[in-house]
Motif scaffolding. Structure first.
Motif, PDB file in Angstrom:
ATOM      1  N   GLU A  34       0.833  -1.213   0.000  1.00  0.00           N
ATOM      2  CA  GLU A  34       0.000   0.000   0.000  1.00  0.00           C
ATOM      3  C   GLU A  34       0.863   1.257   0.000  1.00  0.00           C
ATOM      4  N   SER A  35       1.952   1.231   0.738  1.00  0.00           N
ATOM      5  CA  SER A  35       2.871   2.370   0.764  1.00  0.00           C
ATOM      6  C   SER A  35       3.498   2.595  -0.609  1.00  0.00           C
ATOM      7  N   LEU A  36       3.924   1.499  -1.250  1.00  0.00           N
ATOM      8  CA  LEU A  36       4.512   1.609  -2.588  1.00  0.00           C
ATOM      9  C   LEU A  36       3.485   2.085  -3.598  1.00  0.00           C
ATOM     10  N   LYS A  37       2.260   1.652  -3.438  1.00  0.00           N
ATOM     11  CA  LYS A  37       1.190   2.074  -4.333  1.00  0.00           C
ATOM     12  C   LYS A  37       0.965   3.583  -4.237  1.00  0.00           C
ATOM     13  N   LYS A  38       1.061   4.124  -3.019  1.00  0.00           N
ATOM     14  CA  LYS A  38       0.894   5.570  -2.827  1.00  0.00           C
ATOM     15  C   LYS A  38       2.039   6.351  -3.460  1.00  0.00           C
ATOM     16  N   SER A  39       3.253   5.830  -3.318  1.00  0.00           N
ATOM     17  CA  SER A  39       4.409   6.587  -3.812  1.00  0.00           C
ATOM     18  C   SER A  39       4.752   6.299  -5.276  1.00  0.00           C
ATOM     19  N   HIS A  40       4.338   5.138  -5.808  1.00  0.00           N
ATOM     20  CA  HIS A  40       4.702   4.771  -7.177  1.00  0.00           C
ATOM     21  C   HIS A  40       3.491   4.511  -8.071  1.00  0.00           C
ATOM     22  N   GLY A  41       2.308   4.715  -7.553  1.00  0.00           N
ATOM     23  CA  GLY A  41       1.102   4.480  -8.339  1.00  0.00           C
ATOM     24  C   GLY A  41       0.913   3.003  -8.644  1.00  0.00           C
ATOM     25  N   ASN A  42       0.349   2.739  -9.787  1.00  0.00           N
ATOM     26  CA  ASN A  42       0.110   1.347 -10.176  1.00  0.00           C
ATOM     27  C   ASN A  42       1.323   0.723 -10.850  1.00  0.00           C
ATOM     28  N   ASN A  43       2.435   1.421 -10.853  1.00  0.00           N
ATOM     29  CA  ASN A  43       3.658   0.945 -11.498  1.00  0.00           C
ATOM     30  C   ASN A  43       4.481   0.086 -10.525  1.00  0.00           C
ATOM     31  N   ILE A  44       3.812  -0.879  -9.894  1.00  0.00           N
ATOM     32  CA  ILE A  44       4.478  -1.781  -8.953  1.00  0.00           C
ATOM     33  C   ILE A  44       4.027  -3.210  -9.251  1.00  0.00           C
ATOM     34  N   PRO A  45       4.805  -4.184  -8.776  1.00  0.00           N
ATOM     35  CA  PRO A  45       4.425  -5.581  -9.036  1.00  0.00           C
ATOM     36  C   PRO A  45       3.078  -5.925  -8.394  1.00  0.00           C
ATOM     37  N   PRO A  46       2.388  -6.923  -8.964  1.00  0.00           N
ATOM     38  CA  PRO A  46       1.103  -7.337  -8.379  1.00  0.00           C
ATOM     39  C   PRO A  46       1.295  -7.973  -7.016  1.00  0.00           C
ATOM     40  N   PHE A  71       6.251 -11.018  -5.945  1.00  0.00           N
ATOM     41  CA  PHE A  71       6.181  -9.598  -5.594  1.00  0.00           C
ATOM     42  C   PHE A  71       7.561  -9.086  -5.172  1.00  0.00           C
ATOM     43  N   PHE A  72       8.218  -9.791  -4.228  1.00  0.00           N
ATOM     44  CA  PHE A  72       9.499  -9.313  -3.724  1.00  0.00           C
ATOM     45  C   PHE A  72      10.615  -9.487  -4.750  1.00  0.00           C
ATOM     46  N   GLN A  73      10.594 -10.547  -5.531  1.00  0.00           N
ATOM     47  CA  GLN A  73      11.617 -10.690  -6.575  1.00  0.00           C
ATOM     48  C   GLN A  73      11.540  -9.532  -7.556  1.00  0.00           C
ATOM     49  N   ASN A  74      10.338  -9.119  -7.885  1.00  0.00           N
ATOM     50  CA  ASN A  74      10.180  -8.008  -8.822  1.00  0.00           C
ATOM     51  C   ASN A  74      10.512  -6.660  -8.197  1.00  0.00           C
ATOM     52  N   ILE A  75      10.292  -6.503  -6.924  1.00  0.00           N
ATOM     53  CA  ILE A  75      10.736  -5.279  -6.243  1.00  0.00           C
ATOM     54  C   ILE A  75      12.259  -5.186  -6.326  1.00  0.00           C
ATOM     55  N   ASP A  80      14.400   1.729  -8.619  1.00  0.00           N
ATOM     56  CA  ASP A  80      13.574   2.745  -7.970  1.00  0.00           C
ATOM     57  C   ASP A  80      12.848   2.182  -6.749  1.00  0.00           C
ATOM     58  N   LEU A  81      12.423   0.916  -6.810  1.00  0.00           N
ATOM     59  CA  LEU A  81      11.743   0.316  -5.668  1.00  0.00           C
ATOM     60  C   LEU A  81      12.732  -0.140  -4.599  1.00  0.00           C
ATOM     61  N   LEU A  82      13.873  -0.647  -5.027  1.00  0.00           N
ATOM     62  CA  LEU A  82      14.893  -1.084  -4.070  1.00  0.00           C
ATOM     63  C   LEU A  82      15.391   0.082  -3.224  1.00  0.00           C
ATOM     64  N   ARG A  83      15.421   1.264  -3.808  1.00  0.00           N
ATOM     65  CA  ARG A  83      15.893   2.446  -3.070  1.00  0.00           C
ATOM     66  C   ARG A  83      14.784   3.145  -2.288  1.00  0.00           C
ATOM     67  N   ASP A  84      13.552   2.701  -2.437  1.00  0.00           N
ATOM     68  CA  ASP A  84      12.428   3.294  -1.715  1.00  0.00           C
ATOM     69  C   ASP A  84      12.637   3.117  -0.210  1.00  0.00           C
ATOM     70  N   LYS A  85      12.413   4.184   0.545  1.00  0.00           N
ATOM     71  CA  LYS A  85      12.692   4.148   1.985  1.00  0.00           C
ATOM     72  C   LYS A  85      11.874   3.088   2.713  1.00  0.00           C
TER      73      LYS A  85
END
Length: 127
Positions: A34-46, A71-75, A80-85
């Motif tokens: 949910e946090s990633l969805k807020k910061s990256h929109g729908n451009n995240i793994p399912p 999900f985690f392999q794709n993160i 950009d996702l790996l560096r997300d706080k």
């Protein structure tokens, strides 16, 4: 009163010189999503769907584990996702200024993920 069981997913983050082990519940993984969805929109793994009922058996838990693994392999494949706080905090990895793009790409390239029934093992260390 009936007791309820809780499933924890075991994470192991191997950074080469240090191994960290910790447990996370599905709800904690969902909070990260949910946090990633807020910061990256729908451009995240399912992310796996929530269930109305508690999943208890291997047959019930394994499909969820496989989807969480995906999900985690794709993160971990996306800088950009790996560096997300929130990802850094969740996986308990500390990225310093020395961990520039080159080092992060090397870490991503060297990742060798193996997983047990409810376990996530991330190897992100240098040789």
């Amino acid at each position: 009163m009936h007791g309820s069981s809780v499933t924890f997913f075991n994470f192991v983050v191997d950074k080469g010189d240090e191994v960290q082990k910790f447990e996370k519940r599905f709800s904690e993984c969902h909070q990260l999503y949910e946090s990633l969805k807020k910061s990256h929109g729908n451009n995240i793994p399912p992310f796996p769907a929530k269930s109305l009922f508690t999943l208890k058996t291997y047959e019930q838990l394994n499909p969820r584990r496989q989807k969480l693994e995906f999900f985690f392999q794709n993160i971990l494949k996306r800088l950009d996702l790996l560096r997300d706080k929130e990802v850094v905090k969740f996986l308990r990895i500390e990225l310093t200024e020395q961990d520039g793009v080159t080092n992060l790409l090397k870490m991503i390239a060297k990742m060798n993920c193996t997983f047990g029934v409810r376990d996530f093992v991330f190897n992100i260390g240098n040789e």
